[in-house]
Design a protein around this motif. Structure first.
Motif, mmCIF file in Angstrom:
data_model
loop_
_atom_site.group_PDB
_atom_site.id
_atom_site.type_symbol
_atom_site.label_atom_id
_atom_site.label_comp_id
_atom_site.label_asym_id
_atom_site.label_seq_id
_atom_site.Cartn_x
_atom_site.Cartn_y
_atom_site.Cartn_z
ATOM 1 N N ARG A 210 0.834 -1.215 0.000
ATOM 2 C CA ARG A 210 0.000 0.000 0.000
ATOM 3 C C ARG A 210 0.856 1.248 0.000
ATOM 4 O O ARG A 210 0.569 2.212 -0.716
ATOM 5 C CB ARG A 210 -0.918 0.003 1.212
ATOM 6 C CG ARG A 210 -2.319 -0.447 0.908
ATOM 7 C CD ARG A 210 -3.188 -0.350 2.108
ATOM 8 N NE ARG A 210 -2.831 -1.535 2.897
ATOM 9 C CZ ARG A 210 -2.992 -1.683 4.191
ATOM 10 N NH1 ARG A 210 -3.515 -0.733 4.897
ATOM 11 N NH2 ARG A 210 -2.637 -2.772 4.805
ATOM 12 N N GLU A 211 1.896 1.247 0.823
ATOM 13 C CA GLU A 211 2.771 2.415 0.881
ATOM 14 C C GLU A 211 3.466 2.649 -0.449
ATOM 15 O O GLU A 211 3.642 3.798 -0.882
ATOM 16 C CB GLU A 211 3.800 2.245 1.989
ATOM 17 C CG GLU A 211 3.206 2.371 3.389
ATOM 18 C CD GLU A 211 4.210 2.070 4.475
ATOM 19 O OE1 GLU A 211 5.358 1.664 4.181
ATOM 20 O OE2 GLU A 211 3.837 2.232 5.646
ATOM 21 N N LYS A 212 3.857 1.584 -1.130
ATOM 22 C CA LYS A 212 4.493 1.717 -2.456
ATOM 23 C C LYS A 212 3.517 2.299 -3.471
ATOM 24 O O LYS A 212 3.892 3.140 -4.285
ATOM 25 C CB LYS A 212 5.014 0.373 -2.937
ATOM 26 C CG LYS A 212 6.262 -0.076 -2.245
ATOM 27 C CD LYS A 212 6.757 -1.409 -2.785
ATOM 28 C CE LYS A 212 7.997 -1.875 -2.072
ATOM 29 N NZ LYS A 212 8.469 -3.189 -2.571
ATOM 30 N N LEU A 213 2.266 1.863 -3.407
ATOM 31 C CA LEU A 213 1.254 2.398 -4.315
ATOM 32 C C LEU A 213 0.989 3.875 -4.042
ATOM 33 O O LEU A 213 0.849 4.673 -4.971
ATOM 34 C CB LEU A 213 -0.052 1.605 -4.199
ATOM 35 C CG LEU A 213 -0.058 0.233 -4.829
ATOM 36 C CD1 LEU A 213 -1.355 -0.507 -4.487
ATOM 37 C CD2 LEU A 213 0.107 0.326 -6.334
ATOM 38 N N ILE A 214 0.925 4.234 -2.788
ATOM 39 C CA ILE A 214 0.704 5.632 -2.427
ATOM 40 C C ILE A 214 1.894 6.473 -2.876
ATOM 41 O O ILE A 214 1.726 7.562 -3.420
ATOM 42 C CB ILE A 214 0.464 5.778 -0.913
ATOM 43 C CG1 ILE A 214 -0.889 5.170 -0.545
ATOM 44 C CG2 ILE A 214 0.527 7.228 -0.472
ATOM 45 C CD1 ILE A 214 -1.137 5.047 0.937
ATOM 46 N N TYR A 215 3.083 5.965 -2.667
ATOM 47 C CA TYR A 215 4.281 6.691 -3.063
ATOM 48 C C TYR A 215 4.356 6.835 -4.582
ATOM 49 O O TYR A 215 4.742 7.882 -5.100
ATOM 50 C CB TYR A 215 5.527 5.963 -2.533
ATOM 51 C CG TYR A 215 6.802 6.664 -2.859
ATOM 52 C CD1 TYR A 215 7.165 7.831 -2.213
ATOM 53 C CD2 TYR A 215 7.648 6.163 -3.837
ATOM 54 C CE1 TYR A 215 8.347 8.487 -2.516
ATOM 55 C CE2 TYR A 215 8.846 6.800 -4.158
ATOM 56 C CZ TYR A 215 9.178 7.964 -3.491
ATOM 57 O OH TYR A 215 10.342 8.602 -3.798
ATOM 58 N N ALA A 216 3.957 5.790 -5.303
ATOM 59 C CA ALA A 216 4.006 5.819 -6.765
ATOM 60 C C ALA A 216 2.990 6.794 -7.344
ATOM 61 O O ALA A 216 3.217 7.403 -8.394
ATOM 62 C CB ALA A 216 3.771 4.428 -7.331
ATOM 63 N N SER A 217 1.879 6.973 -6.671
ATOM 64 C CA SER A 217 0.843 7.874 -7.195
ATOM 65 C C SER A 217 1.076 9.248 -6.682
ATOM 66 O O SER A 217 1.347 10.196 -7.185
ATOM 67 C CB SER A 217 -0.537 7.429 -6.774
ATOM 68 O OG SER A 217 -0.668 7.520 -5.373
#
Length: 114
Positions: free
Chosen positions: A107-114
């Motif tokens: 989830r943190e990676k997805l948030i960081y990527a967006s």
């Protein structure tokens, strides 16, 4: 992390303390003693069993902290000592902990990527 392994005598003493607490749940001194020992075991056991890295052990303890009272009341004397019972608990709970941690990282990676 030097708390484990327990000697056979220490394990028997802890098991007897848990059984005594189950019989008299008003004994706050005994409760604090076995609660503290359970915290120490839940902190050290995953690393001792090589289920988690040392830096994840404190987070695992926090993951299990609210259920310590449940472990104290649901332990039943039989074939396993209290430390054996906690070993089974830790083996099962680490799977959920690792899964939850991986999901949080994703989830943190997805948030960081967006």
């Amino acid at each position: 992390m030097q708390w484990l392994p327990l000697s056979e005598e220490e394990s028997k003493t802890l098991t007897n303390q848990v059984v005594c607490y189950q019989q008299d749940q008003t004994n706050t001194t005994l409760y604090r003693t076995i609660h503290s020992k359970t915290q120490q075991i839940l902190y050290a056991l995953p690393y001792y069993l090589r289920l988690l890295e040392e830096e994840d052990c404190s987070e695992f303890l926090l993951f299990c902290y609210n259920t310590i009272d449940y472990y104290l009341t649901t332990y039943r004397i039989g074939r396993l000592s209290y430390i054996g019972y906690l070993t089974q608990v830790v083996r099962k709970r680490t799977k959920y902990f690792i899964t939850q941690k991986r999901a949080m990282i994703a989830r943190e990676k997805l948030i960081y990527a967006s």
